[in-house]
Design a protein around this motif. Structure first.
Motif, PDB file in Angstrom:
ATOM      1  N   GLU A  38       0.829  -1.209   0.000  1.00  0.00           N
ATOM      2  CA  GLU A  38       0.000   0.000   0.000  1.00  0.00           C
ATOM      3  C   GLU A  38       0.860   1.255   0.000  1.00  0.00           C
ATOM      4  OE1 GLU A  38      -2.326  -0.564   3.491  1.00  0.00           O
ATOM      5  OE2 GLU A  38      -3.261  -2.379   2.698  1.00  0.00           O
ATOM      6  N   SER A  39       2.006   1.218   0.641  1.00  0.00           N
ATOM      7  CA  SER A  39       2.880   2.386   0.732  1.00  0.00           C
ATOM      8  C   SER A  39       3.334   2.855  -0.634  1.00  0.00           C
ATOM      9  CB  SER A  39       4.110   2.078   1.593  1.00  0.00           C
ATOM     10  OG  SER A  39       3.747   1.847   2.918  1.00  0.00           O
ATOM     11  N   VAL A  40       3.699   1.927  -1.495  1.00  0.00           N
ATOM     12  CA  VAL A  40       4.227   2.319  -2.800  1.00  0.00           C
ATOM     13  C   VAL A  40       3.167   3.019  -3.643  1.00  0.00           C
ATOM     14  CG1 VAL A  40       3.868   0.282  -4.282  1.00  0.00           C
ATOM     15  CG2 VAL A  40       5.965   1.567  -4.463  1.00  0.00           C
ATOM     16  N   GLN A  41       1.914   2.604  -3.521  1.00  0.00           N
ATOM     17  CA  GLN A  41       0.845   3.277  -4.259  1.00  0.00           C
ATOM     18  C   GLN A  41       0.620   4.693  -3.726  1.00  0.00           C
ATOM     19  OE1 GLN A  41      -0.235   2.158  -7.094  1.00  0.00           O
ATOM     20  NE2 GLN A  41       0.994   0.320  -6.778  1.00  0.00           N
ATOM     21  N   LYS A  42       0.757   4.876  -2.415  1.00  0.00           N
ATOM     22  CA  LYS A  42       0.651   6.215  -1.826  1.00  0.00           C
ATOM     23  C   LYS A  42       1.789   7.112  -2.313  1.00  0.00           C
ATOM     24  CE  LYS A  42      -1.176   4.516   2.566  1.00  0.00           C
ATOM     25  NZ  LYS A  42      -0.843   4.407   4.002  1.00  0.00           N
ATOM     26  N   ILE A  43       2.973   6.537  -2.412  1.00  0.00           N
ATOM     27  CA  ILE A  43       4.143   7.291  -2.878  1.00  0.00           C
ATOM     28  C   ILE A  43       3.940   7.748  -4.318  1.00  0.00           C
ATOM     29  CG2 ILE A  43       6.586   7.055  -3.510  1.00  0.00           C
ATOM     30  CD1 ILE A  43       6.861   5.280  -0.948  1.00  0.00           C
ATOM     31  N   ILE A  44       3.530   6.835  -5.191  1.00  0.00           N
ATOM     32  CA  ILE A  44       3.310   7.179  -6.596  1.00  0.00           C
ATOM     33  C   ILE A  44       2.231   8.245  -6.730  1.00  0.00           C
ATOM     34  CG2 ILE A  44       2.425   6.273  -8.795  1.00  0.00           C
ATOM     35  CD1 ILE A  44       3.952   3.637  -8.088  1.00  0.00           C
ATOM     36  N   ALA A  45       1.127   8.080  -6.009  1.00  0.00           N
ATOM     37  CA  ALA A  45       0.033   9.062  -6.074  1.00  0.00           C
ATOM     38  C   ALA A  45       0.480  10.420  -5.546  1.00  0.00           C
ATOM     39  CB  ALA A  45      -1.175   8.557  -5.293  1.00  0.00           C
ATOM     40  N   GLY A  46       1.211  10.441  -4.440  1.00  0.00           N
ATOM     41  CA  GLY A  46       1.661  11.697  -3.854  1.00  0.00           C
ATOM     42  C   GLY A  46       2.637  12.449  -4.744  1.00  0.00           C
ATOM     43  N   ILE A  47       3.581  11.729  -5.342  1.00  0.00           N
ATOM     44  CA  ILE A  47       4.554  12.368  -6.231  1.00  0.00           C
ATOM     45  C   ILE A  47       3.858  12.904  -7.478  1.00  0.00           C
ATOM     46  CG2 ILE A  47       6.506  11.904  -7.783  1.00  0.00           C
ATOM     47  CD1 ILE A  47       7.543  10.033  -5.496  1.00  0.00           C
ATOM     48  N   THR A  48       3.002  12.090  -8.070  1.00  0.00           N
ATOM     49  CA  THR A  48       2.279  12.509  -9.271  1.00  0.00           C
ATOM     50  C   THR A  48       1.437  13.744  -9.002  1.00  0.00           C
ATOM     51  OG1 THR A  48       2.218  10.215 -10.039  1.00  0.00           O
ATOM     52  CG2 THR A  48       0.667  11.744 -11.053  1.00  0.00           C
ATOM     53  N   LYS A  49       0.743  13.755  -7.880  1.00  0.00           N
ATOM     54  CA  LYS A  49      -0.120  14.890  -7.523  1.00  0.00           C
ATOM     55  C   LYS A  49       0.699  16.166  -7.362  1.00  0.00           C
ATOM     56  CE  LYS A  49      -3.402  16.406  -3.986  1.00  0.00           C
ATOM     57  NZ  LYS A  49      -4.064  16.047  -2.727  1.00  0.00           N
ATOM     58  N   ASN A  85       7.878  11.056   1.829  1.00  0.00           N
ATOM     59  CA  ASN A  85       8.661  10.445   2.904  1.00  0.00           C
ATOM     60  C   ASN A  85       7.998  10.699   4.248  1.00  0.00           C
ATOM     61  OD1 ASN A  85      11.357   9.240   3.903  1.00  0.00           O
ATOM     62  ND2 ASN A  85      11.129  11.109   5.098  1.00  0.00           N
ATOM     63  N   GLU A  86       7.632  11.957   4.494  1.00  0.00           N
ATOM     64  CA  GLU A  86       6.982  12.300   5.759  1.00  0.00           C
ATOM     65  C   GLU A  86       5.634  11.594   5.906  1.00  0.00           C
ATOM     66  OE1 GLU A  86       5.238  16.361   7.169  1.00  0.00           O
ATOM     67  OE2 GLU A  86       7.390  16.318   7.620  1.00  0.00           O
ATOM     68  N   MET A  87       4.884  11.517   4.810  1.00  0.00           N
ATOM     69  CA  MET A  87       3.575  10.863   4.838  1.00  0.00           C
ATOM     70  C   MET A  87       3.703   9.379   5.199  1.00  0.00           C
ATOM     71  SD  MET A  87       0.902  10.403   1.657  1.00  0.00           S
ATOM     72  CE  MET A  87       2.117   9.545   0.687  1.00  0.00           C
ATOM     73  N   ILE A  88       4.650   8.690   4.580  1.00  0.00           N
ATOM     74  CA  ILE A  88       4.834   7.254   4.849  1.00  0.00           C
ATOM     75  C   ILE A  88       5.410   7.041   6.246  1.00  0.00           C
ATOM     76  CG2 ILE A  88       6.045   5.148   4.112  1.00  0.00           C
ATOM     77  CD1 ILE A  88       3.694   6.073   2.283  1.00  0.00           C
ATOM     78  N   TYR A  89       6.356   7.873   6.636  1.00  0.00           N
ATOM     79  CA  TYR A  89       6.944   7.725   7.973  1.00  0.00           C
ATOM     80  C   TYR A  89       5.881   7.905   9.056  1.00  0.00           C
ATOM     81  CZ  TYR A  89       9.588   8.625  12.192  1.00  0.00           C
ATOM     82  OH  TYR A  89      10.054   8.579  13.481  1.00  0.00           O
ATOM     83  N   ARG A  90       5.105   8.980   8.977  1.00  0.00           N
ATOM     84  CA  ARG A  90       4.099   9.262  10.013  1.00  0.00           C
ATOM     85  C   ARG A  90       2.924   8.301   9.948  1.00  0.00           C
ATOM     86  NH1 ARG A  90       3.998  15.060  12.083  1.00  0.00           N
ATOM     87  NH2 ARG A  90       5.992  15.859  11.391  1.00  0.00           N
ATOM     88  N   GLY A  91       2.514   7.938   8.736  1.00  0.00           N
ATOM     89  CA  GLY A  91       1.325   7.107   8.587  1.00  0.00           C
ATOM     90  C   GLY A  91       1.564   5.615   8.722  1.00  0.00           C
ATOM     91  N   ASP A  92       2.737   5.141   8.294  1.00  0.00           N
ATOM     92  CA  ASP A  92       2.968   3.692   8.249  1.00  0.00           C
ATOM     93  C   ASP A  92       4.055   3.200   9.199  1.00  0.00           C
ATOM     94  OD1 ASP A  92       1.125   3.870   6.220  1.00  0.00           O
ATOM     95  OD2 ASP A  92       2.495   3.335   4.607  1.00  0.00           O
ATOM     96  N   ASN A  93       5.115   3.980   9.375  1.00  0.00           N
ATOM     97  CA  ASN A  93       6.314   3.457  10.037  1.00  0.00           C
ATOM     98  C   ASN A  93       6.687   4.092  11.368  1.00  0.00           C
ATOM     99  OD1 ASN A  93       6.906   1.575   8.024  1.00  0.00           O
ATOM    100  ND2 ASN A  93       8.055   3.057   6.821  1.00  0.00           N
ATOM    101  N   LYS A  94       5.952   5.070  11.835  1.00  0.00           N
ATOM    102  CA  LYS A  94       6.391   5.786  13.032  1.00  0.00           C
ATOM    103  C   LYS A  94       6.452   4.891  14.269  1.00  0.00           C
ATOM    104  CE  LYS A  94       5.931  10.063  15.522  1.00  0.00           C
ATOM    105  NZ  LYS A  94       5.279  11.341  15.626  1.00  0.00           N
ATOM    106  N   ASN A  95       5.457   4.060  14.467  1.00  0.00           N
ATOM    107  CA  ASN A  95       5.419   3.201  15.651  1.00  0.00           C
ATOM    108  C   ASN A  95       6.002   1.819  15.405  1.00  0.00           C
ATOM    109  OD1 ASN A  95       4.155   5.213  17.195  1.00  0.00           O
ATOM    110  ND2 ASN A  95       2.168   4.655  16.330  1.00  0.00           N
ATOM    111  N   GLU A  96       5.839   1.330  14.180  1.00  0.00           N
ATOM    112  CA  GLU A  96       6.349   0.004  13.839  1.00  0.00           C
ATOM    113  C   GLU A  96       6.761   0.019  12.377  1.00  0.00           C
ATOM    114  OE1 GLU A  96       4.811  -4.630  13.646  1.00  0.00           O
ATOM    115  OE2 GLU A  96       3.383  -3.031  13.983  1.00  0.00           O
ATOM    116  N   PHE A  97       7.976  -0.421  12.103  1.00  0.00           N
ATOM    117  CA  PHE A  97       8.466  -0.422  10.732  1.00  0.00           C
ATOM    118  C   PHE A  97       7.747  -1.506   9.932  1.00  0.00           C
ATOM    119  CE2 PHE A  97      11.541  -2.051   7.585  1.00  0.00           C
ATOM    120  CZ  PHE A  97      11.599  -0.927   6.781  1.00  0.00           C
ATOM    121  N   VAL A  98       7.002  -1.090   8.898  1.00  0.00           N
ATOM    122  CA  VAL A  98       6.301  -2.062   8.047  1.00  0.00           C
ATOM    123  C   VAL A  98       6.874  -2.103   6.630  1.00  0.00           C
ATOM    124  CG1 VAL A  98       4.133  -1.992   9.327  1.00  0.00           C
ATOM    125  CG2 VAL A  98       4.472  -0.416   7.422  1.00  0.00           C
ATOM    126  N   GLY A  99       7.782  -1.204   6.310  1.00  0.00           N
ATOM    127  CA  GLY A  99       8.417  -1.250   4.994  1.00  0.00           C
ATOM    128  C   GLY A  99       8.941   0.088   4.540  1.00  0.00           C
TER     129      GLY A  99
END
Length: 196
Positions: A38-49, A85-99
Motif C-alpha cells: 500500500e505504501s508504494v501506491q501512496k508514494i506514486i500518487a503523492g509524487i504525481t499529484k 517520505n513524511e507521509m509514509i513515515y508518520r502514517g505507516d512506520n512511526k510506531n512500527e516499521f512495516v516497509g
C-alpha cells in the motif's frame, strides 16, 4: 521518451520495481517496494499529484523550501520526495516499521532531464560515441560485507519512509537526441556492461 524494461531471474531475491509513466508530464517513477504494498501506491500518487500541481502553476503550500542551486523541476522532485517520505513515515512506520521504498524519478522538460534517487536503481547515461557514464550510484548493504561473501541478499541502504527526514540525491542535465538513460538495480555492475 521511449521506455523499455527487462527483468532477469537470479537466485538472489530483489523485489521487482513498479514502473509508473506519466506521459503528459514526462515523469517516470521507479519504486522498489521493501514491505507494505500500500505504501508504494501512496508514494506514486503523492509524487504525481505534487509534480502535476507544480507543472500546472498551482500554488502549492509546503513546509519544504526550494533550494536555489536546483532548477524548478529538480526542486519539484525533491519536495515531492520529502512530502511522501513524511507521509509514509508518520502514517505507516512511526510506531512500527512495516516497509520502505527505493525510489528513482526522472522528469523531462524540453531538453532538460531532472532526476532524483533514494536507494537503487543506479542511474547511467549513454551518449553517442561516449562510454556509459554513471550519474548516481547507490550501493546496497552487501557492499559493506567482506568480498569473499558473494551470495548475499541485497538489502537496501536508503529507503523512503523509514526516517522522519530524507536526503535524496538530485540533479539535472541537458539531453540530446540519441541519449539513453539506463536504470540498473543490482549490487554489482558487470565490468563488461560499462564498456562503450
Amino acid at each position: 521518451m521511449e521506455l523499455s524494461e527487462r527483468s532477469y531471474s537470479t537466485s538472489i531475491f530483489r523485489p521487482k520495481p513498479i514502473i509508473h509513466w506519466e506521459a503528459q508530464n514526462q515523469l517516470l517513477i521507479v519504486a522498489t517496494n521493501w514491505g507494505s504494498a500500500e505504501s508504494v501506491q501512496k508514494i506514486i500518487a503523492g509524487i504525481t499529484k505534487y509534480v502535476t500541481a507544480t507543472q500546472d502553476d498551482v500554488e502549492v503550500t509546503t513546509p519544504f523550501a526550494s533550494l536555489t542551486q536546483f532548477t524548478p523541476q529538480t526542486n519539484s522532485l525533491r519536495v515531492a520526495c520529502q512530502i511522501v517520505n513524511e507521509m509514509i513515515y508518520r502514517g505507516d512506520n512511526k510506531n512500527e516499521f512495516v516497509g520502505g521504498t527505493e525510489l528513482c524519478l526522472l522528469f523531462r522538460e524540453k531538453s532538460q532531464l531532472s532526476w532524483l534517487q533514494v536507494g537503487q536503481p543506479h542511474i547511467f547515461v549513454k551518449r553517442k560515441n561516449t562510454a556509459l557514464q554513471p550519474l548516481a550510484i547507490a550501493p546496497d548493504l552487501s557492499f559493506d560485507c567482506p568480498p569473499e561473501q558473494t551470495d548475499l541478499i541485497p538489502l537496501p541502504k536508503d529507503l523512503i519512509g523509514v526516517e522522519s527526514t530524507c536526503t535524496p540525491l538530485v540533479g539535472n542535465f541537458l539531453i540530446y537526441p540519441g541519449d539513453e538513460v539506463l536504470l540498473v538495480s543490482r549490487s554489482e555492475i558487470p565490468k563488461k556492461s560499462l564498456k562503450p
